[in-house]
Design a protein around this motif. Structure first.
Motif, short mmCIF file in Angstrom:
data_model
loop_
_atom_site.label_atom_id
_atom_site.label_comp_id
_atom_site.label_asym_id
_atom_site.label_seq_id
_atom_site.Cartn_x
_atom_site.Cartn_y
_atom_site.Cartn_z
N ASN A 142 0.90 -1.15 0.00
CA ASN A 142 0.00 0.00 0.00
C ASN A 142 0.93 1.20 0.00
OD1 ASN A 142 -1.76 2.08 0.46
ND2 ASN A 142 -2.61 1.27 2.36
N GLN A 143 1.07 1.83 -1.11
CA GLN A 143 2.05 2.92 -1.24
C GLN A 143 1.64 3.89 -2.34
OE1 GLN A 143 4.32 3.53 -3.98
NE2 GLN A 143 3.19 2.02 -5.14
N GLY A 144 2.34 4.98 -2.39
CA GLY A 144 2.16 6.00 -3.40
C GLY A 144 3.13 7.12 -3.13
N GLY A 145 2.94 8.24 -3.75
CA GLY A 145 3.81 9.38 -3.52
C GLY A 145 3.56 10.01 -2.16
N ILE A 146 4.33 11.01 -1.83
CA ILE A 146 4.23 11.66 -0.52
C ILE A 146 2.82 12.19 -0.28
CG2 ILE A 146 5.06 13.60 0.87
CD1 ILE A 146 7.84 13.08 -0.36
N ALA A 147 2.19 12.76 -1.28
CA ALA A 147 0.83 13.28 -1.12
C ALA A 147 -0.15 12.15 -0.77
CB ALA A 147 0.37 13.99 -2.39
N TYR A 148 0.06 10.97 -1.33
CA TYR A 148 -0.79 9.82 -1.03
C TYR A 148 -0.72 9.45 0.46
CZ TYR A 148 -2.50 5.01 -0.97
OH TYR A 148 -3.19 3.87 -0.67
N HIS A 149 0.45 9.62 1.04
CA HIS A 149 0.67 9.21 2.43
C HIS A 149 0.02 10.12 3.46
CE1 HIS A 149 3.74 5.93 2.02
NE2 HIS A 149 3.57 6.33 0.78
N ARG A 150 -0.19 11.39 3.11
CA ARG A 150 -0.76 12.34 4.08
C ARG A 150 -2.12 11.87 4.58
NH1 ARG A 150 0.83 16.60 0.29
NH2 ARG A 150 3.01 16.97 0.75
N SER A 188 6.07 5.80 7.40
CA SER A 188 5.01 4.80 7.56
C SER A 188 5.07 3.71 6.49
CB SER A 188 3.64 5.46 7.56
OG SER A 188 3.45 6.22 6.38
N TYR A 189 5.78 3.95 5.42
CA TYR A 189 6.04 2.91 4.42
C TYR A 189 7.47 2.40 4.54
CZ TYR A 189 6.55 0.55 -0.07
OH TYR A 189 6.79 -0.38 -1.03
N GLY A 190 8.42 3.29 4.78
CA GLY A 190 9.82 2.89 4.86
C GLY A 190 10.12 1.94 6.00
N LEU A 209 24.65 7.02 0.36
CA LEU A 209 24.37 5.97 1.34
C LEU A 209 24.91 4.64 0.81
CD1 LEU A 209 20.70 6.84 2.34
CD2 LEU A 209 22.81 7.41 3.54
N HIS A 210 25.39 3.83 1.72
CA HIS A 210 25.92 2.51 1.38
C HIS A 210 25.08 1.43 2.09
CE1 HIS A 210 29.45 4.21 -0.58
NE2 HIS A 210 29.47 5.09 0.41
N GLU A 211 25.23 0.21 1.66
CA GLU A 211 24.45 -0.88 2.22
C GLU A 211 24.59 -0.95 3.74
OE1 GLU A 211 23.75 -5.64 1.45
OE2 GLU A 211 25.03 -4.50 0.08
N GLU A 212 25.78 -0.72 4.25
CA GLU A 212 25.98 -0.78 5.70
C GLU A 212 25.27 0.36 6.45
OE1 GLU A 212 29.70 0.91 3.74
OE2 GLU A 212 28.53 -0.91 3.49
N ASP A 213 24.74 1.36 5.75
CA ASP A 213 23.99 2.45 6.37
C ASP A 213 22.52 2.11 6.61
OD1 ASP A 213 26.15 4.30 6.41
OD2 ASP A 213 25.78 4.77 4.28
N PHE A 214 22.06 0.98 6.09
CA PHE A 214 20.64 0.65 6.08
C PHE A 214 19.97 0.79 7.45
CE2 PHE A 214 17.01 -2.38 5.62
CZ PHE A 214 16.36 -1.74 4.58
N PHE A 215 20.65 0.38 8.51
CA PHE A 215 20.07 0.42 9.85
C PHE A 215 20.64 1.55 10.71
CE2 PHE A 215 19.34 -4.01 8.60
CZ PHE A 215 17.97 -4.08 8.82
N ASN A 216 21.29 2.53 10.10
CA ASN A 216 21.96 3.60 10.85
C ASN A 216 21.11 4.85 11.06
OD1 ASN A 216 24.22 2.05 11.18
ND2 ASN A 216 25.34 2.96 9.47
N GLY A 217 19.84 4.71 11.18
CA GLY A 217 18.96 5.85 11.42
C GLY A 217 17.54 5.52 11.00
N ILE A 218 16.64 6.44 11.29
CA ILE A 218 15.23 6.21 10.98
C ILE A 218 14.89 6.72 9.57
CG2 ILE A 218 14.55 6.30 13.41
CD1 ILE A 218 13.54 9.15 12.91
N PRO A 219 13.87 6.12 8.96
CA PRO A 219 13.43 6.63 7.65
C PRO A 219 12.95 8.08 7.76
CG PRO A 219 12.54 4.44 8.03
CD PRO A 219 13.15 4.90 9.33
N HIS A 220 12.95 8.78 6.65
CA HIS A 220 12.52 10.17 6.63
C HIS A 220 11.06 10.28 7.08
CE1 HIS A 220 11.52 14.16 5.10
NE2 HIS A 220 12.82 14.41 5.22
N GLU A 221 10.76 11.33 7.81
CA GLU A 221 9.42 11.54 8.37
C GLU A 221 8.33 11.53 7.29
OE1 GLU A 221 7.22 15.26 10.34
OE2 GLU A 221 8.97 14.56 11.47
N SER A 222 8.61 12.03 6.12
CA SER A 222 7.60 12.13 5.07
C SER A 222 7.13 10.77 4.57
CB SER A 222 8.14 12.95 3.89
OG SER A 222 9.22 12.27 3.28
N ILE A 223 7.91 9.72 4.82
CA ILE A 223 7.60 8.41 4.25
C ILE A 223 7.85 7.28 5.25
CG2 ILE A 223 9.87 8.02 3.22
CD1 ILE A 223 6.79 7.56 1.16
#
Length: 181
Positions: free
Chosen positions: A71-79, A142-144, A126-140
């Motif tokens: 269940n996904q879409g662009g940023i506007a879809y997520h609002r 809920s999908y990230g 970003l590199h593969e080893e960065d995958f777990f080095n922080g939270i996904p961006h606030e705008s997305i």
């Protein structure tokens, strides 16, 4: 793509009628031994429900699953849909993987959007080893986050039960058949 690899394989593509999955289905349509593409509108599959996942995989009898369900879409879809998007994608990710493992799927290919990567790292690349080095961006987030969690769940199923999954992270997925709102 090695077309010979798929010639004797039964392939299922949850999400195969959507944006990304439909392109994969197009590429495999005349290559795989059989192709199962569930149509949630016509066939009423709901992969948020574990029983639907089990029924689908039993009927498809797939060797390989390429999971594009989302269940996904662009940023506007997520609002305004953040909780729904989070819940739907957590449920689908876990249910599809668990059902695939329980029904004997040999390989589970999980498509993961690049928004699962951290959104706030102070670096250009970003590199593969960065995958777990922080939270996904606030705008997305809920999908990230659910997409990131599906990577963790795949690893957990591998460690506990030897389940064979691979998680392909794609950056900047957009193009024909996408919806942005």
């Amino acid at each position: 793509m090695d077309k010979d690899y798929f010639k004797d394989k039964h392939v299922a593509i949850p999400g195969g009628t959507g944006f990304f999955g439909s392109h994969i289905a197009d590429a495999l349509r005349n290559v795989a031994k059989s192709l199962s593409i569930p149509d949630r509108e016509k066939e009423k599959w709901d992969f948020r429900k574990f029983d639907d996942c089990i029924r689908f995989f039993r009927s498809a009898q797939s060797d390989i699953v390429i999971n594009c369900a989302a269940n996904q879409g662009g940023i506007a879809y997520h609002r305004g849909r953040q909780a729904e998007i989070f819940e739907d994608n957590m449920s689908m990710g876990m249910n599809l993987m668990r059902a695939a493992e329980e029904t004997g799927v040999k390989k589970f290919v999980n498509i993961v959007a690049g928004c699962a990567y951290p959104g706030y790292l102070e670096k250009e690349v970003l590199h593969e080893e960065d995958f777990f080095n922080g939270i996904p961006h606030e705008s997305i987030f809920s999908y990230g986050f659910p997409r990131r969690a599906s990577v963790v769940y795949g690893k957990a199923l591998n460690m506990a039960k030897g389940f064979n999954s691979i998680h392909l992270v794609y950056a900047n997925m957009y193009g024909p058949r996408e919806h942005f709102h």
